[in-house]
Design a protein around this motif. Structure first.
Motif, short mmCIF file in Angstrom:
data_model
loop_
_atom_site.label_atom_id
_atom_site.label_comp_id
_atom_site.label_asym_id
_atom_site.label_seq_id
_atom_site.Cartn_x
_atom_site.Cartn_y
_atom_site.Cartn_z
N HIS A 104 0.80 -1.23 0.00
CA HIS A 104 0.00 0.00 0.00
C HIS A 104 0.84 1.28 0.00
O HIS A 104 0.38 2.33 0.45
N LYS A 105 2.07 1.21 -0.48
CA LYS A 105 2.87 2.42 -0.62
C LYS A 105 3.94 2.19 -1.68
O LYS A 105 4.23 1.06 -2.06
N TYR A 106 4.51 3.31 -2.14
CA TYR A 106 5.52 3.25 -3.19
C TYR A 106 6.91 3.07 -2.59
O TYR A 106 7.22 3.59 -1.52
N ASN A 107 7.76 2.34 -3.32
CA ASN A 107 9.18 2.29 -2.99
C ASN A 107 9.98 2.20 -4.29
O ASN A 107 9.42 1.95 -5.36
N PHE A 108 11.29 2.41 -4.17
CA PHE A 108 12.16 2.39 -5.34
C PHE A 108 13.21 1.30 -5.22
O PHE A 108 14.35 1.45 -5.66
N ALA A 109 12.81 0.18 -4.63
CA ALA A 109 13.72 -0.96 -4.49
C ALA A 109 13.94 -1.61 -5.85
O ALA A 109 13.23 -1.35 -6.82
N GLY A 110 14.94 -2.48 -5.89
CA GLY A 110 15.25 -3.19 -7.12
C GLY A 110 16.67 -2.98 -7.58
O GLY A 110 16.95 -2.85 -8.78
N MET A 111 17.60 -2.95 -6.63
CA MET A 111 19.00 -2.69 -6.97
C MET A 111 19.64 -3.87 -7.70
O MET A 111 20.68 -3.72 -8.34
N ASP A 112 19.03 -5.05 -7.62
CA ASP A 112 19.61 -6.22 -8.28
C ASP A 112 19.62 -6.07 -9.80
O ASP A 112 20.48 -6.64 -10.48
N ASN A 113 18.65 -5.34 -10.34
CA ASN A 113 18.60 -5.15 -11.79
C ASN A 113 18.82 -3.68 -12.17
O ASN A 113 18.19 -3.16 -13.08
N GLU A 290 26.06 1.54 -2.64
CA GLU A 290 26.25 0.55 -1.57
C GLU A 290 25.27 0.78 -0.42
O GLU A 290 24.73 -0.19 0.14
N ILE A 291 25.04 2.04 -0.06
CA ILE A 291 24.09 2.33 1.03
C ILE A 291 22.70 1.84 0.68
O ILE A 291 22.01 1.21 1.50
N VAL A 292 22.25 2.13 -0.54
CA VAL A 292 20.91 1.70 -0.95
C VAL A 292 20.81 0.17 -0.91
O VAL A 292 19.81 -0.39 -0.44
N LYS A 293 21.85 -0.51 -1.37
CA LYS A 293 21.84 -1.98 -1.35
C LYS A 293 21.82 -2.51 0.08
O LYS A 293 21.10 -3.47 0.39
N ILE A 294 22.61 -1.91 0.97
CA ILE A 294 22.65 -2.36 2.36
C ILE A 294 21.29 -2.19 3.02
O ILE A 294 20.80 -3.09 3.72
N ILE A 295 20.65 -1.04 2.80
CA ILE A 295 19.34 -0.80 3.40
C ILE A 295 18.30 -1.76 2.84
O ILE A 295 17.48 -2.32 3.59
N GLU A 296 18.33 -1.98 1.53
CA GLU A 296 17.36 -2.90 0.93
C GLU A 296 17.54 -4.32 1.45
O GLU A 296 16.55 -5.02 1.73
N GLN A 297 18.78 -4.76 1.59
CA GLN A 297 19.04 -6.13 2.03
C GLN A 297 18.73 -6.35 3.51
O GLN A 297 18.30 -7.43 3.91
N ASN A 298 18.93 -5.31 4.34
CA ASN A 298 18.81 -5.50 5.78
C ASN A 298 17.52 -4.94 6.38
O ASN A 298 17.10 -5.39 7.45
N TYR A 299 16.89 -3.98 5.69
CA TYR A 299 15.68 -3.37 6.24
C TYR A 299 14.46 -3.54 5.34
O TYR A 299 13.37 -3.12 5.72
N GLY A 300 14.64 -4.11 4.16
CA GLY A 300 13.50 -4.41 3.31
C GLY A 300 13.29 -3.41 2.19
O GLY A 300 13.78 -2.28 2.22
N ARG A 301 12.53 -3.84 1.20
CA ARG A 301 12.29 -3.03 0.01
C ARG A 301 11.49 -1.77 0.33
O ARG A 301 11.67 -0.73 -0.31
N ASP A 302 10.60 -1.84 1.31
CA ASP A 302 9.77 -0.69 1.65
C ASP A 302 10.59 0.51 2.11
O ASP A 302 10.09 1.64 2.10
N MET A 303 11.82 0.28 2.52
CA MET A 303 12.64 1.36 3.07
C MET A 303 13.40 2.14 2.00
O MET A 303 14.08 3.12 2.32
N ILE A 304 13.30 1.71 0.75
CA ILE A 304 14.02 2.42 -0.32
C ILE A 304 13.13 3.55 -0.81
O ILE A 304 12.21 3.36 -1.60
N THR A 305 13.41 4.74 -0.32
CA THR A 305 12.57 5.90 -0.59
C THR A 305 12.98 6.60 -1.89
O THR A 305 14.01 6.29 -2.49
#
Length: 364
Positions: A104-113, A290-305
């Motif tokens: 129910h909210k937007y995120n910008f996760a997806g650093m793998d691709n 690297e920061i974005v990847k660390i946050i996505e891996q450890n805190y989840g996709r929802d945290m990528i603002t």
């Protein structure tokens, strides 16, 4: 350099006043943002912010003047919503990244691709779509067109030199300091209870032991207030990470968050410099990734603002416009404060003088 900003000129009343500023980038940086050299191109009285394509009504007379200047003007002796993009919450301005709608909210996760979407948008295609929007004959048709293309018409596209992708810079003040710095500390470390109330008191005590030069600006002194780091300004976040953060936070953070801290401190130390080197900008960009990847891996996709994603474009903006301090919005925010204070009877004549010295000016 154009900037549209809104501020609240009155206390106790919800009333948004807008100002369209211009800075002359041909001037040296130490002169560019002085009050006497900044142009007030338009005042939007409010009380509400204009929405969507309605901003074109205010841009049109300004663009008319800019077109005349581009064609050439002979003087005798007597004499970044605004570019046609949709909300960045759903699609990036500069690359092909689209927001994910999850939980129910937007995120910008997806650093793998990342290699698949970290590609500059096509300016020619954008302009073609903008013309398509103009050809729509109803609001419903325009809304459908925007959902399909993510593009609206902007009066700025009448300027023959205007590039709606490259000319749209990411403001480091809002993105880096009010966006990422504040978000990391409050959303991750405070809200996730990594920094507890008693820890905040220890941090404040440690910071009080610092002896720093008087010319660095106001020293943050609100770490333990309220929910923690209450009402920090963008400049205070900059000072905090450049001077205080490593020493005062280090022993209170787990290993993963120490990685985030060290990388972000290094990023700030590079990006706030008045002279930057290409290899250092490469380093800053890599550490942001690297920061974005660390946050996505450890805190989840929802945290990528959105701000975490937009920070990946600061490197491109620096290549286009120079060091970040040359185009961040601190000076425009200062002008907002000055104009807000002038809206009193004793200052109204000075305000009118300031306005009349900014040519052309349009009050809507």
């Amino acid at each position: 350099m154009l900037n549209l900003d809104w501020f609240q000129p009155y206390d106790g009343v919800i009333h948004s006043t807008g100002v369209i500023y211009a800075a002359i980038c041909n001037l040296p940086r130490d002169m560019r943002f002085k009050r006497e050299n900044m142009l007030v191109l338009g005042l939007l009285p409010g009380p509400n912010e204009v929405s969507l394509h309605q901003i074109n009504h205010y841009l049109a007379p300004i663009v008319n003047e800019l077109v005349l200047l581009w064609d050439g003007v002979t003087f005798d002796n007597t004499f970044e919503k605004i570019c046609g993009h949709i909300s960045a919450l759903s699609s990036c301005y500069r690359c092909e990244k689209k927001a994910n709608y999850e939980n129910h909210k937007y995120n910008f996760a997806g650093m793998d691709n990342m290699s698949e979407w970290f590609i500059n948008r096509n300016s020619a295609q954008f302009c073609e779509n903008a013309l398509g929007w103009r050809r729509c004959n109803s609001n419903a048709a325009r809304n459908r067109f925007v959902k399909t293309t993510g593009v609206r018409w902007s009066e700025l596209l009448r300027l023959p030199y205007f590039d709606p992708i490259q000319f749209l810079s990411i403001d480091p003040m809002h993105c880096l300091f009010l966006g990422i710095a504040k978000w990391i500390v409050k959303r991750i470390w405070v809200d996730e209870n990594i920094l507890k109330p008693e820890t905040l008191k220890e941090i404040q005590k440690k910071m009080n032991q610092f002896q720093v030069p008087a010319d660095i600006g106001r020293i943050p002194g609100k770490v333990e207030c309220g929910e923690g780091f209450a009402n920090f300004t963008a400049d205070q976040w900059r000072i905090f990470f450049n001077i205080y953060a490593t020493v005062s936070l280090w022993k209170h953070l787990p290993g993963v968050d120490k990685k985030i801290l060290t990388r972000f401190v290094r990023i700030c130390s590079i990006l706030v410099g008045r002279i930057v080197q290409s290899n250092l900008m490469d380093e800053a960009h890599q550490k942001l990734v690297e920061i974005v990847k660390i946050i996505e891996q450890n805190y989840g996709r929802d945290m990528i603002t959105l701000n975490l994603h937009l920070s990946l474009h600061l490197y491109e903006c620096a290549k286009d416009f120079g060091p970040l301090y040359a185009f961040w919005c601190f000076s425009f925010e200062r002008m907002n404060g000055m104009l807000g204070k002038m809206l009193t009877s004793k200052n109204i004549l000075f305000l009118l003088k300031l306005i009349l010295n900014s040519i052309p000016l349009f009050i809507f």
